[in-house]
Design a protein around this motif. Structure first.
Motif, short mmCIF file in Angstrom:
data_model
loop_
_atom_site.label_atom_id
_atom_site.label_comp_id
_atom_site.label_asym_id
_atom_site.label_seq_id
_atom_site.Cartn_x
_atom_site.Cartn_y
_atom_site.Cartn_z
N ALA A 1 1.22 -1.30 0.32
CA ALA A 1 0.18 0.20 -0.40
C ALA A 1 0.49 1.02 0.05
O ALA A 1 0.30 2.31 -0.65
CB ALA A 1 -0.72 0.01 1.61
N ALA A 2 1.83 1.10 0.18
CA ALA A 2 2.41 2.85 0.86
C ALA A 2 4.31 2.41 -0.31
O ALA A 2 4.98 3.28 -0.81
CB ALA A 2 3.19 2.53 1.82
N HIS A 3 4.53 1.29 -0.74
CA HIS A 3 5.57 0.64 -1.65
C HIS A 3 5.79 -0.55 -1.92
O HIS A 3 5.38 -1.64 -1.82
CB HIS A 3 7.01 1.72 -0.62
CG HIS A 3 7.14 0.25 0.83
ND1 HIS A 3 7.29 -1.35 0.75
CD2 HIS A 3 6.57 0.14 1.88
CE1 HIS A 3 6.51 -1.51 1.53
NE2 HIS A 3 6.73 -0.60 2.75
N ILE A 4 5.85 -0.41 -3.74
CA ILE A 4 6.61 -1.22 -4.34
C ILE A 4 8.51 -1.35 -4.44
O ILE A 4 8.82 -0.16 -4.89
CB ILE A 4 6.39 -1.12 -5.56
CG1 ILE A 4 4.40 -1.36 -5.77
CG2 ILE A 4 5.80 -2.46 -6.91
CD1 ILE A 4 3.92 -2.08 -4.87
N VAL A 5 8.76 -2.55 -4.99
CA VAL A 5 10.06 -2.65 -5.27
C VAL A 5 10.02 -3.62 -6.57
O VAL A 5 9.32 -4.52 -6.70
CB VAL A 5 11.61 -3.19 -4.23
CG1 VAL A 5 11.02 -1.70 -3.54
CG2 VAL A 5 10.81 -3.82 -3.59
N PRO A 6 11.19 -3.56 -7.07
CA PRO A 6 11.43 -4.51 -8.08
C PRO A 6 12.04 -5.74 -7.91
O PRO A 6 12.95 -5.84 -7.49
CB PRO A 6 12.29 -4.00 -9.65
CG PRO A 6 13.17 -2.68 -8.62
CD PRO A 6 11.90 -2.46 -7.47
N PRO A 7 11.44 -6.89 -8.12
CA PRO A 7 11.56 -8.36 -7.26
C PRO A 7 13.35 -8.27 -7.56
O PRO A 7 13.71 -9.49 -6.79
CB PRO A 7 10.89 -9.47 -8.34
CG PRO A 7 10.73 -8.58 -9.69
CD PRO A 7 10.41 -7.22 -9.70
#
Length: 399
Positions: free
Chosen positions: A294-300
């Protein structure tokens, strides 16, 4: 649902993914009531195929929540991984470089299963298929969450705190006025085509491959189930990739020596994951707190998504224990700042590792030579390997 739907709780958790379930379990251990609302069915949540690399701090949190036994019994501890490029292989010895720290291979689906089982065994309330979830009045002292059950009835859950663990497309962040939140985003011009198959992994540890045709990753879920990825352009379609085409491409990118040990088989699941970096800040809005996707996404690439969500939950659980048990607002007042310091470091590492290992057509020959120089530097610098290892196993929690 046979038991009555709760109308009052201390913490309303929106989202029954691993972050919401872990928060609920940690709060339960501390004697704090929580109700979880989930938009999807329990079967749908368990059907998600996601991350499988667990940092030591995440493993410790699962132990603290009382759900780590199966992970320790069935998970695969890894002391290192390999970087492959231009026919060479460099092993990053995590244990040696970080004073004995390691990571654990244990799928997100298994963690979700363990947390669901613990919640059911304790008789804790979870409302699945809760539609039109709307957080309300979280700027005051009496927030509530309105939602519609699968039988079409509208309910309200009164609470003291709302925890938004409902993912990138969830209702909690979407409920905020745009001027209250700042977002940062980078969308990458490629994705990962992933294949899951019941075949033994090609190696005992992960292999990250930088190849002229694009990135590849050889990973696993167990010693009999493998997870492989290849970099594809953003406009690729899964339908255009037969299993054979995938295996052939993977073999080329891993190189002949590794490919000689590759066992192929029919795919269980095949999908394309887009890559993006995303941060929303702050993460606290009155009595509502965002956590996880909900607050952050990073490349895997750096295996940080699930682990960052767990660290958010660790901070939030401790803050809520202080709030409810010690009548202190210190933890919740500093929640956003503490989380974001760790988040931005993980974002930096994931961006760097993605930039190192993938082909970026727009950077041309110069960009390729920069990658080669960086990989050569890693090969001959213990300091550089140590920095990579420290970030990969997970940075320590900070107060």
């Amino acid at each position: 649902m046979t038991s009555p739907i709760p109308t009052r709780t201390q913490v309303a958790i929106v989202g029954a993914g691993p972050s919401g379930l872990l928060l609920g379990q940690l709060l339960h251990k501390a004697g704090i009531d929580a109700v979880i609302l989930e938009r999807q069915s329990g079967e749908y949540v368990l059907g998600r195929i996601r991350a499988g690399i667990i940092e030591q701090t995440t493993a410790e949190l699962l132990d603290e929540a009382g759900v780590g036994a199966r992970m320790h019994r069935e998970g695969l501890p890894h002391d290192g991984f390999d970087l492959a490029s231009d026919g060479g292989r460099l092993r990053i010895d995590l244990a040696r470089l970080t004073g004995g720290k390691r990571v654990m291979v244990y799928g997100q689906t298994e963690i979700t299963h363990d947390l669901m089982d613990a919640r059911a065994a304790a008789g804790l309330p979870t409302v699945y298929e809760a539609r039109d979830v709307t957080p309300l009045d979280y700027d005051g002292e009496h927030p509530r969450v309105r939602y519609t059950t699968q039988d079409g009835l509208v309910h309200e859950l009164q609470c003291d705190v709302i925890a938004g663990c409902d993912g990138f497309h969830g209702a909690c962040r979407a409920s905020l006025a745009p001027e209250r939140i700042t977002t940062y985003e980078k969308v990458y011009p490629f994705g990962w085509l992933g294949l899951l198959a019941d075949v033994p992994p090609v190696a005992h540890e992960l292999i990250y491959a930088n190849h002229e045709r694009g990135f590849a990753l050889a990973s696993m879920r167990s010693m009999t189930r493998s997870r492989y990825y290849v970099q594809v352009s953003a406009d690729e379609r899964v339908e255009d990739w037969s299993d054979q085409r995938f295996w052939d491409e993977l073999a080329q990118r891993l190189g002949p020596e590794t490919a000689a040990h590759l066992v192929t088989g029919p795919s269980i699941e095949k999908s394309i994951v887009p890559l993006r970096s995303f941060v929303a800040e702050p993460m606290r809005f009155g009595r509502m707190f965002l956590a996880g996707d909900a607050a952050h996404i990073v490349p895997p690439t750096g295996a940080k998504g699930l682990n960052l969500a767990a660290s958010d939950v660790g901070y939030l659980a401790r803050a809520l224990v202080e709030f409810f048990k010690e009548r202190s607002t210190l933890g919740i007042d500093h929640y956003s700042q503490r989380c974001l310091r760790r988040i931005w470091k993980a974002e930096r590492f994931s961006w760097w590792f993605t930039s190192l290992m993938h082909r970026f057509p727009e950077t041309g020959a110069f960009g390729r030579r920069m990658q080669q120089a960086e990989l050569d530097y890693l090969t001959h610098s213990v300091a550089a390997q140590t920095a990579l290892a420290e970030n990969y196993v997970g940075l320590p929690f900070e107060d």
